[in-house]
Design a protein around this motif. Structure first.
Motif, PDB file in Angstrom:
ATOM      1  N   ILE A 277      46.053  63.806  10.262  1.00 47.44           N
ATOM      2  CA  ILE A 277      47.052  62.876  10.492  1.00 47.44           C
ATOM      3  C   ILE A 277      48.338  63.203  10.881  1.00 47.44           C
ATOM      4  N   PHE A 278      48.597  64.370  10.157  1.00 47.26           N
ATOM      5  CA  PHE A 278      50.233  64.734  10.704  1.00 47.26           C
ATOM      6  C   PHE A 278      50.232  65.360  12.007  1.00 47.26           C
ATOM      7  N   ALA A 279      48.930  65.932  12.599  1.00 51.92           N
ATOM      8  CA  ALA A 279      48.684  66.639  13.955  1.00 51.92           C
ATOM      9  C   ALA A 279      48.691  65.465  14.850  1.00 51.92           C
ATOM     10  N   SER A 280      48.314  64.205  14.517  1.00 53.30           N
ATOM     11  CA  SER A 280      47.979  63.227  15.351  1.00 53.30           C
ATOM     12  C   SER A 280      49.475  62.406  15.815  1.00 53.30           C
ATOM     13  N   TYR A 281      50.149  62.306  14.709  1.00 51.91           N
ATOM     14  CA  TYR A 281      51.457  61.833  14.706  1.00 51.91           C
ATOM     15  C   TYR A 281      52.557  62.560  15.607  1.00 51.91           C
ATOM     16  N   ILE A 282      52.360  63.904  15.485  1.00 53.96           N
ATOM     17  CA  ILE A 282      53.204  64.760  15.863  1.00 53.96           C
ATOM     18  C   ILE A 282      53.974  64.269  17.325  1.00 53.96           C
TER      19      ILE A 282
ATOM     20  N   MET B 140      42.681  58.639  11.289  1.00 52.11           N
ATOM     21  CA  MET B 140      43.380  58.134  10.141  1.00 52.11           C
ATOM     22  C   MET B 140      42.797  58.124   8.803  1.00 52.11           C
ATOM     23  N   ARG B 141      41.456  58.389   8.740  1.00 53.83           N
ATOM     24  CA  ARG B 141      40.754  58.504   7.570  1.00 53.83           C
ATOM     25  C   ARG B 141      40.566  59.768   7.331  1.00 53.83           C
ATOM     26  N   GLY B 142      40.989  60.637   8.189  1.00 50.76           N
ATOM     27  CA  GLY B 142      41.076  62.179   7.575  1.00 50.76           C
ATOM     28  C   GLY B 142      42.174  62.838   6.884  1.00 50.76           C
ATOM     29  N   ASN B 143      42.140  63.983   6.779  1.00 54.85           N
ATOM     30  CA  ASN B 143      43.179  64.579   5.720  1.00 54.85           C
ATOM     31  C   ASN B 143      44.417  64.390   6.151  1.00 54.85           C
ATOM     32  N   TYR B 144      45.337  65.034   5.294  1.00 52.18           N
ATOM     33  CA  TYR B 144      46.872  65.100   5.651  1.00 52.18           C
ATOM     34  C   TYR B 144      47.089  65.888   7.060  1.00 52.18           C
ATOM     35  N   ARG B 145      46.541  66.846   7.207  1.00 49.19           N
ATOM     36  CA  ARG B 145      46.729  67.920   8.326  1.00 49.19           C
ATOM     37  C   ARG B 145      46.434  67.070   9.703  1.00 49.19           C
TER      38      ARG B 145
ATOM     39  N   GLU C  63      37.664  55.882  17.029  1.00 49.37           N
ATOM     40  CA  GLU C  63      38.531  57.061  17.252  1.00 49.37           C
ATOM     41  C   GLU C  63      39.692  57.152  16.336  1.00 49.37           C
ATOM     42  N   ALA C  64      40.562  56.294  16.354  1.00 52.68           N
ATOM     43  CA  ALA C  64      41.730  56.267  15.664  1.00 52.68           C
ATOM     44  C   ALA C  64      41.385  55.821  13.990  1.00 52.68           C
TER      45      ALA C  64
ATOM     46  N   PHE D 213      47.340  54.278   0.343  1.00 57.85           N
ATOM     47  CA  PHE D 213      46.264  53.121   0.401  1.00 57.85           C
ATOM     48  C   PHE D 213      45.587  53.196   1.462  1.00 57.85           C
ATOM     49  N   PHE D 214      46.190  53.361   2.785  1.00 59.90           N
ATOM     50  CA  PHE D 214      45.362  53.235   3.881  1.00 59.90           C
ATOM     51  C   PHE D 214      44.885  54.969   4.549  1.00 59.90           C
ATOM     52  N   TYR D 215      45.706  55.814   4.336  1.00 58.62           N
ATOM     53  CA  TYR D 215      45.345  57.142   5.207  1.00 58.62           C
ATOM     54  C   TYR D 215      44.038  57.700   4.267  1.00 58.62           C
ATOM     55  N   GLY D 216      43.699  58.667   5.133  1.00 62.58           N
ATOM     56  CA  GLY D 216      42.492  59.398   4.588  1.00 62.58           C
ATOM     57  C   GLY D 216      42.722  60.100   3.246  1.00 62.58           C
ATOM     58  N   TYR D 217      43.848  60.736   3.189  1.00 66.46           N
ATOM     59  CA  TYR D 217      44.012  61.508   2.052  1.00 66.46           C
ATOM     60  C   TYR D 217      44.585  60.846   0.763  1.00 66.46           C
ATOM     61  N   GLY D 218      44.334  59.606   0.786  1.00 68.45           N
ATOM     62  CA  GLY D 218      44.482  58.484  -0.173  1.00 68.45           C
ATOM     63  C   GLY D 218      43.215  57.683  -0.539  1.00 68.45           C
ATOM     64  N   LEU D 219      43.151  56.447  -0.511  1.00 65.17           N
ATOM     65  CA  LEU D 219      41.989  55.591  -0.618  1.00 65.17           C
ATOM     66  C   LEU D 219      41.502  55.301   0.783  1.00 65.17           C
TER      67      LEU D 219
END
Length: 453
Positions: free
Chosen positions: A245-250, A238-243, A233-234, A390-396
């Motif tokens: 990941i932003f929401a999950s880290y709030i 984290m391979r998702g889009n910026y929005r 699930e994580a 490199f690691f997040y979904g909105y990158g590689l």
């Protein structure tokens, strides 16, 4: 090797005043501080990289993999030698830098004096920390913590090194007491669980309170056990889009910069900051002590720090394997010495660097580390930018795709890039881009950027 420090620095009498508040000129920099800072900056990525590239439950899993695997061996080396030590060095050098800043003569310029610039500098650092956590999406940010903790250092700028040391010990004691009571709470949960199990074996009914005690332990213990579903699930998040990941880290960022900060981080930071102020005034970081002293601090720091680091790591392996068994065994609480052992290892690292610097054997490496240290602010934020891309979904999107030891290939690549980047950048510019922005905001005046300006 002959060593000198800038004439503006006087270790014995605190710090000599400069003519007026202004950024530190190149000729006034203390090279050994830049060297140790550069080492800490590169090293801190070793500790952060698992949290950039893996979920928490995945990291816990590597404590229980077979001991002959590359993953476990890598985890062992990094944990024993470096766990907590790079952040410790960073904290010490941050407070040393604050002492240097507070040494500026309080001559008002346009109505502003040194205290105004000091607090303005920290105000912007706090905002940079918020930017790193909430915009660059790195919840492991330390700038916010340093900015807030630094606000309280100003009244202590003129006291004796021995007093700094006492304050540091007080902060360590507070942190240790808090950890002790936390351990006692865990022990009570475990005792309530074992009592409930014994009653069940005796076919005796459990009271509502005993049922709650049993459930409380099972829920708490679950946090330390590997959960494949939770990891998947994580990884998906984290391979998702910026929005996404932003929401999950709030929630995590909010927790780290509020309750966790006031409960834990503040004592951690203050302990090392006051220790760093004491060491700086004693001349440790500016290479003022004798070679014999550095050799002894190397032996003592590594002797205590690495020994307790090893036993502390074994404790964590046992903990993530079976926390209940650890509590039942009433084993020696090595983790209570966490702050002392990481400070000791950090001093050992710094002593080794200063001895190498004095030997003149690898001047090219010392210069390279000094370059990285001079651009530490830029390089620190650059690590967040590179690793999240490199690691997040909105990158590689490599989050969760590398094993533990493979993460350190990324570390090596970032190190190489930052060593080369720092050397080239300083050939043309006085400051790193974020250093320049921070100084310009601090003095509310555009600073000269080019070397020839």
């Amino acid at each position: 090797m002959n060593v000198s420090v800038p004439s503006t620095v006087s270790i014995d009498s605190g710090l000599t005043r400069e003519s007026a508040p202004r950024p530190v000129a190149q000729a006034e920099r203390i090279q050994t501080i830049d060297i140790v800072r550069g080492f800490a900056l590169l090293g801190i990525l070793m500790m952060n990289i698992p949290y950039f590239g893996l979920s928490f439950t995945a990291i816990h899993r590597f404590y229980t993999v077979p001991s002959d695997t590359l993953d476990f061996r890598t985890l062992t080396v990094v944990s024993v030698l470096f766990e907590g030590t790079m952040r410790a060095l960073f904290s010490m050098l941050f407070s040393a830098g604050m002492l240097l800043f507070m040494a500026k003569k309080d001559t008002p310029v346009d109505g502003y004096g040194m205290p105004d610039y000091y607090y303005r500098r920290l105000f912007w650092l706090i905002l940079f920390g918020v930017f790193n956590a909430y915009i660059l999406l790195w919840p492991g940010d330390i700038l916010y913590t340093y900015g807030v903790c630094g606000l309280f250092l100003f009244p202590f700028r003129k006291i004796r090194p021995q007093t700094y040391l006492l304050i540091a010990l007080f902060c360590v004691t507070v942190s240790g007491v808090k950890s002790f009571f936390g351990a006692m709470e865990n022990k009570e949960k475990r005792d309530g669980y074992t009592q409930a199990l014994q009653l069940e074996k005796q076919k005796k009914p459990l009271t509502d309170e005993q049922k709650k005690a049993k459930e409380a332990w099972l829920t708490w213990e679950k946090n330390f056990k590997y959960d494949k579903k939770k990891e998947e699930e994580a990884n998906k998040t984290m391979r998702g889009n910026y929005r996404t990941i932003f929401a999950s880290y709030i929630p995590l960022n909010t927790k780290f910069e509020s309750t966790r900060f006031y409960l834990d981080f503040v004592w951690d930071a203050w302990a090392l900051m006051f220790l760093g102020m004491a060491l700086f005034k004693w001349g440790f970081f500016s290479n003022q002590l004798s070679t014999r002293t550095y050799f002894l601090t190397l032996l003592a720091g590594y002797g205590f720090g690495l020994t307790f680091g090893w036993f502390g790591f074994q404790y964590l392996v046992a903990w993530f394997t079976d926390p209940g068994k650890v509590l039942d065994a009433d084993s020696f609480p090595f983790q209570l010495f966490y702050h002392i052992r990481r400070a000791a290892s950090a001093i050992g690292h710094a002593s080794l660097l200063l001895l190498i610097y004095r030997s003149g054997v690898v001047n090219w490496l010392m210069k390279a580390l000094a370059n990285v240290g001079q651009l530490a602010f830029t390089n620190y934020l650059m690590q967040s930018i590179i690793c999240t891309l490199f690691f997040y979904g909105y990158g590689l999107g490599y989050f969760g795709k590398l094993s533990y030891y493979e993460l350190y290939y990324v570390v090596g690549a970032v190190w190489l890039f930052q060593l080369i980047f720092s050397a080239i950048w300083l050939h043309y510019f006085r400051f790193g881009p974020f250093e320049w922005l921070w100084r310009s905001l601090t003095y509310w005046k555009r600073q000269p950027m080019l070397v020839q300006q």
